[in-house]
Design a protein around this motif. Structure first.
Motif, PDB file in Angstrom:
ATOM      1  N   ALA A  21       0.822  -1.199  -0.019  1.00 30.98           N
ATOM      2  CA  ALA A  21       0.072   0.006  -0.099  1.00 30.98           C
ATOM      3  C   ALA A  21       0.651   1.096  -0.139  1.00 30.98           C
ATOM      4  CB  ALA A  21      -0.971  -0.144   1.121  1.00 30.98           C
ATOM      5  N   LEU A  22       2.110   1.131   0.406  1.00 30.82           N
ATOM      6  CA  LEU A  22       2.864   2.282   0.814  1.00 30.82           C
ATOM      7  C   LEU A  22       4.061   2.370  -0.575  1.00 30.82           C
ATOM      8  CD1 LEU A  22       4.211   2.087   4.383  1.00 30.82           C
ATOM      9  CD2 LEU A  22       2.654   3.780   3.322  1.00 30.82           C
ATOM     10  N   ALA A  23       3.712   1.483  -1.681  1.00 32.55           N
ATOM     11  CA  ALA A  23       5.035   1.095  -2.592  1.00 32.55           C
ATOM     12  C   ALA A  23       5.062   2.444  -3.416  1.00 32.55           C
ATOM     13  CB  ALA A  23       4.385   0.093  -3.380  1.00 32.55           C
ATOM     14  N   LYS A  24       3.931   3.157  -3.815  1.00 31.66           N
ATOM     15  CA  LYS A  24       4.140   4.490  -4.785  1.00 31.66           C
ATOM     16  C   LYS A  24       4.970   5.455  -4.053  1.00 31.66           C
ATOM     17  CE  LYS A  24       0.446   3.107  -7.652  1.00 31.66           C
ATOM     18  NZ  LYS A  24      -0.816   3.303  -8.327  1.00 31.66           N
ATOM     19  N   SER A  25       4.950   5.363  -2.821  1.00 31.42           N
ATOM     20  CA  SER A  25       5.622   6.487  -2.189  1.00 31.42           C
ATOM     21  C   SER A  25       7.323   6.252  -1.760  1.00 31.42           C
ATOM     22  CB  SER A  25       5.039   6.829  -0.958  1.00 31.42           C
ATOM     23  OG  SER A  25       5.058   6.055   0.207  1.00 31.42           O
ATOM     24  N   TRP A  26       7.753   5.069  -2.263  1.00 32.78           N
ATOM     25  CA  TRP A  26       9.026   4.785  -1.898  1.00 32.78           C
ATOM     26  C   TRP A  26      10.122   5.680  -2.425  1.00 32.78           C
ATOM     27  CZ3 TRP A  26      11.271   1.255   0.884  1.00 32.78           C
ATOM     28  CH2 TRP A  26      10.379  -0.006   1.513  1.00 32.78           C
ATOM     29  N   TRP A  27       9.995   6.304  -3.342  1.00 34.19           N
ATOM     30  CA  TRP A  27      10.960   7.548  -3.785  1.00 34.19           C
ATOM     31  C   TRP A  27      10.750   8.852  -3.595  1.00 34.19           C
ATOM     32  CZ3 TRP A  27      16.069   6.086  -5.063  1.00 34.19           C
ATOM     33  CH2 TRP A  27      15.966   4.788  -5.461  1.00 34.19           C
ATOM     34  N   ASP A  28       9.771   9.057  -2.478  1.00 31.98           N
ATOM     35  CA  ASP A  28       9.660  10.548  -2.296  1.00 31.98           C
ATOM     36  C   ASP A  28      10.144  10.771  -1.058  1.00 31.98           C
ATOM     37  OD1 ASP A  28       8.484  12.972  -1.514  1.00 31.98           O
ATOM     38  OD2 ASP A  28       6.341  12.161  -1.288  1.00 31.98           O
ATOM     39  N   PRO A  29      11.383  11.542  -0.975  1.00 35.55           N
ATOM     40  CA  PRO A  29      12.091  11.695   0.025  1.00 35.55           C
ATOM     41  C   PRO A  29      11.456  12.392   1.465  1.00 35.55           C
ATOM     42  CG  PRO A  29      12.768  13.293  -1.570  1.00 35.55           C
ATOM     43  CD  PRO A  29      11.809  12.463  -2.168  1.00 35.55           C
ATOM     44  N   LYS A  30      10.136  13.121   1.107  1.00 30.18           N
ATOM     45  CA  LYS A  30       9.387  13.737   2.278  1.00 30.18           C
ATOM     46  C   LYS A  30       8.381  13.000   2.336  1.00 30.18           C
ATOM     47  CE  LYS A  30      11.429  18.378   0.757  1.00 30.18           C
ATOM     48  NZ  LYS A  30      10.846  19.782   0.197  1.00 30.18           N
ATOM     49  N   GLY A  31       7.911  11.873   1.666  1.00 25.47           N
ATOM     50  CA  GLY A  31       6.761  11.055   2.113  1.00 25.47           C
ATOM     51  C   GLY A  31       6.965  10.217   3.246  1.00 25.47           C
ATOM     52  N   PRO A  32       6.145   9.001   3.224  1.00 26.21           N
ATOM     53  CA  PRO A  32       6.120   8.007   4.259  1.00 26.21           C
ATOM     54  C   PRO A  32       7.750   7.393   4.420  1.00 26.21           C
ATOM     55  CG  PRO A  32       4.140   7.923   3.112  1.00 26.21           C
ATOM     56  CD  PRO A  32       5.111   8.810   2.302  1.00 26.21           C
ATOM     57  N   MET A  33       8.564   7.247   3.260  1.00 22.07           N
ATOM     58  CA  MET A  33       9.652   6.888   3.539  1.00 22.07           C
ATOM     59  C   MET A  33      10.817   7.767   3.686  1.00 22.07           C
ATOM     60  SD  MET A  33       8.841   3.543   3.267  1.00 22.07           S
ATOM     61  CE  MET A  33       7.525   2.564   2.566  1.00 22.07           C
ATOM     62  N   ALA A  34      10.485   8.994   4.143  1.00 24.83           N
ATOM     63  CA  ALA A  34      11.609   9.859   4.392  1.00 24.83           C
ATOM     64  C   ALA A  34      12.630   9.502   5.296  1.00 24.83           C
ATOM     65  CB  ALA A  34      10.962  11.188   5.041  1.00 24.83           C
ATOM     66  N   VAL A  35      12.456   8.813   6.402  1.00 23.60           N
ATOM     67  CA  VAL A  35      13.291   8.492   7.372  1.00 23.60           C
ATOM     68  C   VAL A  35      14.307   7.278   6.723  1.00 23.60           C
ATOM     69  CG1 VAL A  35      11.791   6.559   8.357  1.00 23.60           C
ATOM     70  CG2 VAL A  35      13.755   7.423   9.714  1.00 23.60           C
ATOM     71  N   LEU A  36      13.711   6.536   5.594  1.00 20.41           N
ATOM     72  CA  LEU A  36      14.640   5.604   5.195  1.00 20.41           C
ATOM     73  C   LEU A  36      15.537   6.299   4.317  1.00 20.41           C
ATOM     74  CD1 LEU A  36      15.298   2.690   4.392  1.00 20.41           C
ATOM     75  CD2 LEU A  36      13.525   2.811   2.626  1.00 20.41           C
ATOM     76  N   HIS A  37      15.153   7.376   3.579  1.00 21.93           N
ATOM     77  CA  HIS A  37      16.184   7.981   2.678  1.00 21.93           C
ATOM     78  C   HIS A  37      17.216   8.713   3.363  1.00 21.93           C
ATOM     79  CE1 HIS A  37      14.189   7.784  -1.387  1.00 21.93           C
ATOM     80  NE2 HIS A  37      13.099   7.774  -0.465  1.00 21.93           N
ATOM     81  N   LYS A  38      16.793   9.016   4.518  1.00 25.61           N
ATOM     82  CA  LYS A  38      17.976   9.909   5.742  1.00 25.61           C
ATOM     83  C   LYS A  38      18.818   8.490   6.187  1.00 25.61           C
ATOM     84  CE  LYS A  38      15.210  13.618   7.058  1.00 25.61           C
ATOM     85  NZ  LYS A  38      14.414  14.549   8.114  1.00 25.61           N
ATOM     86  N   PHE A  39      18.313   7.643   6.473  1.00 23.90           N
ATOM     87  CA  PHE A  39      18.895   6.402   7.020  1.00 23.90           C
ATOM     88  C   PHE A  39      19.997   5.551   6.080  1.00 23.90           C
ATOM     89  CE2 PHE A  39      19.212   1.673   8.349  1.00 23.90           C
ATOM     90  CZ  PHE A  39      19.284   2.065   9.850  1.00 23.90           C
ATOM     91  N   ASN A  40      19.580   5.781   4.762  1.00 24.62           N
ATOM     92  CA  ASN A  40      20.064   4.914   3.593  1.00 24.62           C
ATOM     93  C   ASN A  40      21.548   5.003   3.358  1.00 24.62           C
ATOM     94  OD1 ASN A  40      19.255   2.604   1.499  1.00 24.62           O
ATOM     95  ND2 ASN A  40      19.993   4.460   0.090  1.00 24.62           N
ATOM     96  N   PRO A  41      21.869   6.283   3.384  1.00 21.50           N
ATOM     97  CA  PRO A  41      23.395   6.406   3.443  1.00 21.50           C
ATOM     98  C   PRO A  41      24.464   5.694   4.378  1.00 21.50           C
ATOM     99  CG  PRO A  41      22.431   8.633   2.897  1.00 21.50           C
ATOM    100  CD  PRO A  41      21.385   7.528   3.395  1.00 21.50           C
ATOM    101  N   VAL A  42      23.842   5.362   5.382  1.00 20.92           N
ATOM    102  CA  VAL A  42      24.567   4.772   6.601  1.00 20.92           C
ATOM    103  C   VAL A  42      24.731   3.411   6.284  1.00 20.92           C
ATOM    104  CG1 VAL A  42      24.604   4.414   9.207  1.00 20.92           C
ATOM    105  CG2 VAL A  42      23.775   6.500   8.238  1.00 20.92           C
ATOM    106  N   ARG A  43      23.571   2.947   5.925  1.00 21.87           N
ATOM    107  CA  ARG A  43      23.614   1.456   6.058  1.00 21.87           C
ATOM    108  C   ARG A  43      24.554   0.927   4.587  1.00 21.87           C
ATOM    109  NH1 ARG A  43      17.562  -0.667   4.229  1.00 21.87           N
ATOM    110  NH2 ARG A  43      17.052   0.791   2.264  1.00 21.87           N
TER     111      ARG A  43
END
Length: 250
Positions: A21-43
């Motif tokens: 249900a959240l899939a279409k917002s994966w690449w929105d850096p300000k959307g529901p996945m915003a924390v993932l985009h900030k976390f991603n460089p670390v991992r």
């Protein structure tokens, strides 16, 4: 249930539906996945640096992972898969959520990045005989129905001399306060119900499952959030988010 969520897998259909249900917002850096985009460089840096250290490669090279086969289990929309492919790796992205894979394929095509996205489980891939230099299960283990069985499949997918990297959430009172109450109810970084604290896995539990799978854990590292800097960084604190790396003898 998708074809991937078949009998014998560790997939939880309710979890698949939630992320679908959240899939279409994966690449929105300000959307529901915003924390993932900030976390991603670390991992991403953790994976790159570990691989380069173990395989004697240059982490500063733009092709630091050239020709290495990597499977990204629970790849979602490809937020981690794409940068790994840009570093030269041959990446396979697995996700049982149909829309996730569709979104990932479209984004990769537009970005000109080659990733082999599949609506499959790691169990089915292992059964087919496929093995990889690097196996990744980042923020996945807390969503499966059987941790031991899932970890066993992840370990089975690692080639001799290969590496397994996993990231998840520790089952502590601190993680309940920060990852659920804080992230889902107060800060609203994630939709309510994204995580179930009882399904969080301690580092000792995860390491035991990995070693049962025939690999040896050689690195543990936490990931902490600095609210003043609005930034995630690697940390010695494993109480909330943490990453483990393990290797199989060559």
């Amino acid at each position: 249930m998708t074809a991937a969520a078949r009998e014998g897998s560790t997939i939880d259909p309710a979890e698949v539906a939630r992320f679908d249900a959240l899939a279409k917002s994966w690449w929105d850096p300000k959307g529901p996945m915003a924390v993932l985009h900030k976390f991603n460089p670390v991992r991403l840096a953790f994976i790159r640096d570990l691989v380069c250290e173990r395989l004697e490669r240059d982490p500063k090279s733009l092709q630091a992972l050239k020709d290495l086969s990597i499977v990204d289990i629970g790849c979602g929309g490809g937020v981690l898969s794409e940068p790994l492919a840009r570093l030269g790796a041959q990446v396979t992205g697995l996700d049982p959520a149909t829309t996730n894979i569709a979104v990932a394929r479209v984004h990769a095509k537009k970005a000109g990045v080659t990733v082999d996205y599949r609506e499959e489980t790691i169990e089915s891939v292992v059964a087919s005989g496929a093995r990889f230099d690097i196996v990744l299960a980042m923020e996945v283990v807390e969503h499966v129905t059987d941790v031991d069985a899932f970890v066993a499949s992840c370990c089975a997918a690692v080639k001799p001399g290969g590496l397994l990297v996993m990231a998840t959430l520790n089952r502590t009172l601190k993680s309940y306060a920060l990852a659920i109450v804080g992230a889902e109810y107060i800060l609203r970084w994630l939709p309510r119900g994204t995580h179930d604290w009882e399904k969080f896995v301690t580092p000792d539990e995860l390491e035991a499952a990995i070693e049962t799978g025939g690999l040896s854990v050689f690195a543990r590292e936490g990931v902490a959030y600095n609210p003043l800097a609005d930034r995630w960084s690697r940390s010695r604190d494993l109480d909330v988010n943490y990453m483990l790396a393990a290797g199989r003898a060559g």
